[in-house]
Structure formats: structure tokens, C-alpha cells
Design an enzyme around this catalytic site. Structure first.
Site, PDB file in Angstrom:
ATOM      1  N   HIS A   1       6.926  63.570  35.703  1.00 28.34           N
ATOM      2  CA  HIS A   1       8.073  62.755  35.276  1.00 28.34           C
ATOM      3  C   HIS A   1       7.812  61.261  35.436  1.00 28.34           C
ATOM      4  O   HIS A   1       8.612  60.450  34.963  1.00 28.34           O
ATOM      5  CB  HIS A   1       9.350  63.176  36.011  1.00 28.34           C
ATOM      6  CG  HIS A   1       9.403  62.831  37.462  1.00 28.34           C
ATOM      7  ND1 HIS A   1       9.078  63.728  38.456  1.00 28.34           N
ATOM      8  CD2 HIS A   1       9.770  61.690  38.107  1.00 28.34           C
ATOM      9  CE1 HIS A   1       9.248  63.159  39.635  1.00 28.34           C
ATOM     10  NE2 HIS A   1       9.660  61.919  39.454  1.00 28.34           N
TER      11      HIS A   1
ATOM     12  N   SER B   1       7.797  59.611  44.195  1.00 28.72           N
ATOM     13  CA  SER B   1       7.363  60.681  43.299  1.00 28.72           C
ATOM     14  C   SER B   1       5.908  60.455  42.918  1.00 28.72           C
ATOM     15  O   SER B   1       5.510  59.339  42.578  1.00 28.72           O
ATOM     16  CB  SER B   1       8.216  60.693  42.026  1.00 28.72           C
ATOM     17  OG  SER B   1       9.523  61.127  42.297  1.00 28.72           O
TER      18      SER B   1
END
Length: 316
Positions: free
Chosen positions: A141, A261
Site C-alpha cells: 500500500h 508501514s
């Protein structure tokens, strides 16, 4: 003795079968693997096999790609502190569990922290980790937006960034890789890689990574990256045990936040000696969701291991 009627019935049945087959009832073909590589480069042709060079080792527990310390030669630059929102994770990014036990990495020129990179792109701010001279592993992502169905624009990648200090400068991305399963937003396939314009990994080094089918519960790991709730561009880490070991995910109580992330979930002093250094077991992807009280990362399975290896090899 076979009767004429039996022969006739057999011929009719056979002809019907042939007719049905000719009308399009063909044997079903296997669906493509959700790990099938996809690239931002239209000319990229996915490998159908993987080549294990001498840096890939194996034992009865699994496969290992060796770590490399790099030269560590500093080429420091000072730049204006950049504030960019963290890339949107598929689930909650509010991942501090209880008290915040993260500690700042003050010396980001020490290995392996210099091999952890800050990523800035049109999607947002993320973390990644070097796996080869020109290849960064990160979350899917961070480089592919499933809502728009498009890859990020050119990313700026800064190894060992420390606030406004860039000890090794910054390099640009040239292309991205994800597994096809991430295009639909399936978090089991939330991983990817960035190919860089320069072999900065020769300087900052890169992580080892490993695949095993064994349970990893109780394994002490560290997550280090660039959270969006701290001073821009500062690196923070937290260590602790893996709580839940699943086929596609590892779960843990280490504190993280949006911007982390893509961070490596790694063993500091690896008991997996074939890694020859810090060894990543997963890619951190998201925070607490779905009733679980743990943060999660995409586990390095055999398919993930092979994709990372092929993407690393294609950049050399």
C-alpha cells in the site's frame, strides 16, 4: 459378447461428449497465483522461476538471503524537514498499544539502521528496507493505491534519514513491483519492492530475509521505521516477541504508527545463522483491527521470498 445395441449406445454417448466439448466445455485452467508479479514498468516480464545465487542458503527449516553491512561511507546532506502524511494503510494506523515504548534511533548511520529507508511519494510517507544494492522491500500500500488502481509517482528514498540530516543523500525510484493479489486490496499480499536509480545498498548495506514454515511465536523481533506521530524523518524502534504466527501474517504487540508501514520485522542477532546478520521475517503493514489486540505484518512465505529475490535480481 457385446451386443450391437451396446455398441450403438456407446457411439452415441461418445459423439454427444465430443459435441459438448467442441461447444466450449473445456477443462478448467488453474487461476493465476495472487503472488504473480505486477510492475509499474509495462516492459517488465515476470519470471516464471527463481535463481538462487550463492547468497541464498537453505537448511531443514527454510531459506535465507544473506545480509550485507555495506561500506557505511557517509555522504551527508542537510535538507528542509519534510512533513508528509503517512500512506493510508488498509486498516487502522493507530497502533500504539498501551503506553508508547518506542525509542528513537539516534545513530542512524549504524548498521542495520542505515539500511532502513524513509520513502516519500505521491501516496504518502512510508518506511522500507534495503534487500539488495538497488532494491527496497516495503508494504504494497506504500507504492500501489488500490482505490485509484495506480502506482505511486516517482518516490524519494532516503537511507538512514535522521530528521533534517540525510547521511547518505536520497535516491529516486525507477519502477515498482507488487503481487497481483494486492491490486484487490487483499492484505495477505500487502508487500512490494522499489527499484532504485543507484546502488545505494552497496554503501548502506542490506538486510537478510528468511522463509520458514515453523511457528515463530516467541521469536524476539524489532520493528524500526519512520512514524508520522514523531518529529518528521526521525527513526524509532521497539522490540518484543511475536505473539501469533499465521500462514500469511505475524502478529505482535510492538508499538508502531502510520508511516512505519513497510518497516522490517527482523531479528537483531539472528539465530538463523544463514542470514549472516539481521534477518527480516515480515513486512510491517497495519495496526490493530478485526478484534485482534496486535499489530500485523505480511509474513515472508516461500512465494514472498521468491518474489523479493527475483525483484532484487532484476535490478542488478
Amino acid at each position: 459378447m457385446v451386443s450391437k445395441k451396446s455398441v450403438k449406445r456407446g457411439l452415441i454417448t461418445g459423439l454427444i461428449g465430443i459435441s459438448i466439448y467442441s461447444l466450449g466445455m473445456h477443462p478448467a485452467q488453474a487461476a493465476p497465483s495472487p503472488h504473480t508479479p505486477v510492475s509499474s514498468d509495462p516492459s517488465y516480464k515476470a519470471e516464471t522461476s527463481v535463481t538462487y545465487d550463492p547468497n541464498i542458503k537453505s537448511d531443514q527449516y527454510g531459506l535465507y538471503s544473506k545480509a550485507f553491512t555495506g561500506t557505511g561511507k557517509v555522504n551527508e546532506t542537510k535538507e528542509k524537514a519534510e512533513k508528509k502524511s503517512p500512506a493510508k494503510a488498509p486498516y487502522s494506523i493507530k497502533s500504539v498499544i498501551g503506553s508508547d515504548d518506542r525509542t528513537r534511533v539516534t545513530n542512524t548511520t549504524a548498521y542495520p539502521y542505515r539500511a532502513i529507508v524513509h520513502i516519500s511519494s505521491s501516496i504518502g510517507s512510508c518506511t522500507g528496507w534495503m534487500i539488495g544494492p538497488k532494491t527496497v522491500a516495503t508494504a504494497g500500500h506504500c507504492i500501489y493505491d488500490t482505490s485509484s488502481g495506480s502506482f505511486a509517482g516517482t518516490a524519494t528514498v532516503s537511507p538512514g534519514r535522521n530528521g533534517t540530516s540525510y547521511p547518505y543523500g536520497s535516491v529516486k525510484s525507477t519502477r515498482y513491483f507488487i503481487p497481483s493479489g494486492w491490486r484487490s486490496g487483499n492484505t495477505n499480499y500487502d508487500y512490494g519492492a522499489i527499484e532504485l536509480s543507484e546502488p545505494i545498498g552497496n554503501t548502506v548495506g542490506y538486510f537478510g530475509y528468511s522463509y520458514t514454515t515453523s511457528s515463530l511465536v516467541g521469536t524476539t523481533v524489532t520493528i524500526s521505521g519512520y512514524p508520522g506521530d514523531k518529529t518528521a524523518g526521525t527513526q524509532w524502534q521497539h522490540s518484543g516477541p511475536i505473539a501469533i504466527s499465521e500462514t500469511y501474517k505475524l502478529q505482535y504487540a510492538m508499538d508502531t504508527y502510520g508511516g512505519q508501514s513497510g518497516s522490517p520485522v527482523f531479528e537483531q542477532s539472528s539465530s538463523r545463522t544463514n542470514c549472516s546478520g539481521p534477518c527480516s521475517l515480515a513486512v510491517h503493514t497495519n495496526g490493530v483491527y478485526g478484534g485482534s489486540s496486535y499489530n500485523r505484518g505480511t509474513r515472508i512465505t516461500k512465494e514472498v521470498f521468491d518474489n523479493l529475490t527475483n525483484w532484487k535480481n532484476s535490478a542488478q
